[in-house]
Write a protein that holds these residues in place. Structure first.
Motif, PDB file in Angstrom:
ATOM      1  N   ALA A   1      31.817 -18.019 -32.928  1.00 34.78           N
ATOM      2  CA  ALA A   1      31.356 -18.888 -33.716  1.00 34.78           C
ATOM      3  C   ALA A   1      32.192 -19.195 -34.702  1.00 34.78           C
ATOM      4  O   ALA A   1      32.216 -20.207 -35.318  1.00 34.78           O
ATOM      5  CB  ALA A   1      29.847 -17.908 -34.569  1.00 34.78           C
ATOM      6  N   THR A   2      33.143 -18.411 -34.792  1.00 28.49           N
ATOM      7  CA  THR A   2      34.188 -18.788 -35.959  1.00 28.49           C
ATOM      8  C   THR A   2      34.916 -19.907 -35.535  1.00 28.49           C
ATOM      9  O   THR A   2      35.299 -21.053 -36.242  1.00 28.49           O
ATOM     10  CB  THR A   2      35.299 -17.627 -36.146  1.00 28.49           C
ATOM     11  OG1 THR A   2      34.588 -16.607 -36.636  1.00 28.49           O
ATOM     12  CG2 THR A   2      36.361 -17.976 -36.965  1.00 28.49           C
TER      13      THR A   2
ATOM     14  N   ASN B   1      23.997 -14.497 -43.828  1.00 27.33           N
ATOM     15  CA  ASN B   1      24.462 -13.156 -43.669  1.00 27.33           C
ATOM     16  C   ASN B   1      24.450 -12.477 -45.037  1.00 27.33           C
ATOM     17  O   ASN B   1      23.837 -11.462 -45.188  1.00 27.33           O
ATOM     18  CB  ASN B   1      25.764 -13.337 -43.130  1.00 27.33           C
ATOM     19  CG  ASN B   1      26.427 -11.838 -42.588  1.00 27.33           C
ATOM     20  OD1 ASN B   1      26.063 -10.930 -43.199  1.00 27.33           O
ATOM     21  ND2 ASN B   1      27.326 -12.072 -41.604  1.00 27.33           N
TER      22      ASN B   1
ATOM     23  N   ASP C   1      26.097 -23.483 -40.101  1.00 23.90           N
ATOM     24  CA  ASP C   1      26.556 -22.336 -39.414  1.00 23.90           C
ATOM     25  C   ASP C   1      25.291 -21.667 -39.110  1.00 23.90           C
ATOM     26  O   ASP C   1      24.898 -20.624 -39.886  1.00 23.90           O
ATOM     27  CB  ASP C   1      27.410 -21.543 -40.454  1.00 23.90           C
ATOM     28  CG  ASP C   1      28.016 -20.379 -39.675  1.00 23.90           C
ATOM     29  OD1 ASP C   1      27.355 -19.920 -38.724  1.00 23.90           O
ATOM     30  OD2 ASP C   1      28.720 -19.581 -40.316  1.00 23.90           O
TER      31      ASP C   1
ATOM     32  N   ARG D   1      23.109 -17.205 -36.654  1.00 22.50           N
ATOM     33  CA  ARG D   1      21.793 -16.660 -36.418  1.00 22.50           C
ATOM     34  C   ARG D   1      20.573 -17.763 -36.615  1.00 22.50           C
ATOM     35  O   ARG D   1      19.450 -17.135 -36.835  1.00 22.50           O
ATOM     36  CB  ARG D   1      21.660 -15.431 -37.502  1.00 22.50           C
ATOM     37  CG  ARG D   1      22.665 -14.495 -36.974  1.00 22.50           C
ATOM     38  CD  ARG D   1      22.405 -12.979 -38.013  1.00 22.50           C
ATOM     39  NE  ARG D   1      23.746 -12.099 -37.980  1.00 22.50           N
ATOM     40  CZ  ARG D   1      24.812 -12.250 -38.343  1.00 22.50           C
ATOM     41  NH1 ARG D   1      25.209 -13.589 -39.018  1.00 22.50           N
ATOM     42  NH2 ARG D   1      25.832 -11.395 -38.383  1.00 22.50           N
TER      43      ARG D   1
ATOM     44  N   LYS E   1      25.327 -12.158 -31.015  1.00 21.13           N
ATOM     45  CA  LYS E   1      24.833 -11.642 -32.190  1.00 21.13           C
ATOM     46  C   LYS E   1      23.239 -10.886 -31.707  1.00 21.13           C
ATOM     47  O   LYS E   1      23.480 -10.296 -30.653  1.00 21.13           O
ATOM     48  CB  LYS E   1      24.717 -12.262 -33.499  1.00 21.13           C
ATOM     49  CG  LYS E   1      26.277 -12.754 -33.896  1.00 21.13           C
ATOM     50  CD  LYS E   1      26.329 -13.085 -35.383  1.00 21.13           C
ATOM     51  CE  LYS E   1      27.713 -13.173 -35.709  1.00 21.13           C
ATOM     52  NZ  LYS E   1      28.678 -13.951 -34.648  1.00 21.13           N
TER      53      LYS E   1
HETATM   54  C1  LIG Z   1      26.990 -16.664 -40.466  1.00 22.79           C
HETATM   55  C2  LIG Z   1      28.163 -16.295 -39.555  1.00 22.79           C
HETATM   56  N1  LIG Z   1      28.895 -17.288 -38.989  1.00 22.79           N
HETATM   57  C3  LIG Z   1      29.905 -17.165 -38.065  1.00 22.79           C
HETATM   58  C4  LIG Z   1      30.404 -15.914 -37.570  1.00 22.79           C
HETATM   59  C5  LIG Z   1      31.421 -15.561 -36.838  1.00 22.79           C
HETATM   60  O1  LIG Z   1      30.779 -15.271 -35.470  1.00 22.79           O
HETATM   61  P1  LIG Z   1      32.231 -14.837 -34.448  1.00 22.79           P
HETATM   62  O2  LIG Z   1      32.362 -13.222 -34.516  1.00 22.79           O
HETATM   63  O3  LIG Z   1      31.487 -15.046 -33.192  1.00 22.79           O
HETATM   64  O4  LIG Z   1      33.263 -15.571 -34.780  1.00 22.79           O
HETATM   65  C6  LIG Z   1      29.506 -14.591 -38.241  1.00 22.79           C
HETATM   66  C7  LIG Z   1      29.841 -13.317 -37.689  1.00 22.79           C
HETATM   67  O5  LIG Z   1      29.411 -12.425 -38.189  1.00 22.79           O
HETATM   68  C8  LIG Z   1      28.413 -15.105 -39.068  1.00 22.79           C
HETATM   69  O6  LIG Z   1      27.849 -13.948 -39.497  1.00 22.79           O
END
Ligand SMILES: Cc1ncc(COP(=O)(O)O)c(C=O)c1O
Length: 327
Positions: A43-44, A125, A154, A157, A185
């Protein structure tokens, strides 16, 4: 899921010939009310590609100050897209239209650095998995559009938010220019995420994916896990939410500083402040008792997360042990 992985039809993903990846991308685009989607490892990476699509170096990203993109992506907006991030204080992870308007106002300089992109997070988060009510979200998105900002969600979740609100994911995600969805997740995949948006920017996203080194080969073995998760692990997110609530209520009843209003999805935040404990001490005590909690960006706040590997028995045990070692 392991069986789906083993049986996945695969091909060369870089050449867009992996049928499992292609099927997942199409499915997720439809799920999110967008034209196209692109599969990436994390996700990053999805967030970072989105920012590169929306803005040029020297421009400004507006985000809530504890948003993942602002504090947990290693300065990616600056490193990858050349953006300055303006982190605004949120309430339950939410920004107001007025905050966004003020932040986007050009200063008196002529050759100004300009805000061009707004990134929102749902669920949020750092505030404890809080969900944006749709009308509140709408107001901010409308304000951003009036200001000609691109709007990214973003939605790592996002499915927790849609299950909590009882609305289709597209109801939330369809309002945005681009959307990140994470598979690793609550959905329980080993890895993987998608970025969705209109067809033209998603074509450009492919180039960025290659640039990040995120173009893969037989990635269908992971995409098949994603498809399996979307078929089997979405409705059950409600069980995670119910377990989080059960844990929160039990801890609250035992006298723990837990704000029940915060618990909207699968996180329970524990405020160590009133207990006079610091984070390291609390985590060490919990670990010795066999309870794994995680940290948050807030010094004295710990987080319990429920997910598909956490059972009712685990919740009962945690509800017993946490007060035992922290009170
Ligand atoms: C809101 C949110 N966006 C993006 C990410 C990034 O996810 P990834 O670990 O798949 O890069 C996270 C990871 O905890 C997150 O909580």
């Amino acid at each position: 899921m392991r069986r789906a992985i083993a049986e996945a039809a695969v091909g060369d993903e870089q050449k867009r010939e992996d049928p499992s990846v292609n099927a997942l991308q199409e499915r997720v685009a439809a799920l999110l009310g967008q034209e196209a989607a692109i599969f990436v490892p994390t996700a990053t990476m999805a967030n970072q590609i989105a920012l590169k699509l929306h803005a040029r170096p020297g421009e400004v990203l507006i985000a809530e100050q504890h948003a993942h993109v602002a504090i947990y992506e290693y300065g990616g907006p600056a490193a990858h897209a050349g953006l300055m991030t303006l982190g605004l204080p949120g309430d339950r992870g939410r920004l107001t239209p007025e905050q966004v308007r003020r932040a986007a106002e050009p200063s008196s300089k002529v050759a100004d650095q300009r805000a061009t992109v707004l990134s929102l997070e749902d669920t949020h988060n750092a505030s404890g998995g809080r969900v944006w009510p749709l009308d509140v979200l709408d107001e901010v998105v409308v304000a951003a559009r009036e200001l000609e900002l691109a709007v990214h969600l973003d939605g790592a979740r996002l499915l927790n938010a849609s299950v909590a609100l009882g609305v289709a994911p597209s109801e939330i995600a369809g309002r945005f220019d681009t959307v990140t969805l994470c598979l690793s997740k609550g959905l329980g995949c080993p890895l993987g995420a998608l970025l969705a948006g209109p067809r033209e920017p998603m074509e450009r996203a492919w180039r960025e994916k290659h640039l990040f080194g995120g173009a893969m080969r037989q990635a269908g073995i992971v995409a098949a896990a994603g498809t399996y998760a979307l078929e089997h692990h979405v409705e059950r997110l409600a069980d995670d939410h119910a377990r989080a609530r059960t844990l929160a209520e039990a801890l609250h009843d035992a006298g723990m500083p837990v704000d029940l209003e915060q618990v909207e999805t699968n996180f329970v935040q524990i405020d160590l402040g009133p207990l006079g404990l610091d984070r390291a001490d609390a985590l060490a005590r919990l670990q010795a008792a066999g309870v794994g909690l995680s940290t948050t960006p807030h010094d004295r706040v710990l987080r319990a997360v429920t997910h598909l590997d956490v059972t009712d028995e685990d919740i009962a045990l945690a509800a017993e042990r946490i007060p035992e070692v922290l009170l």
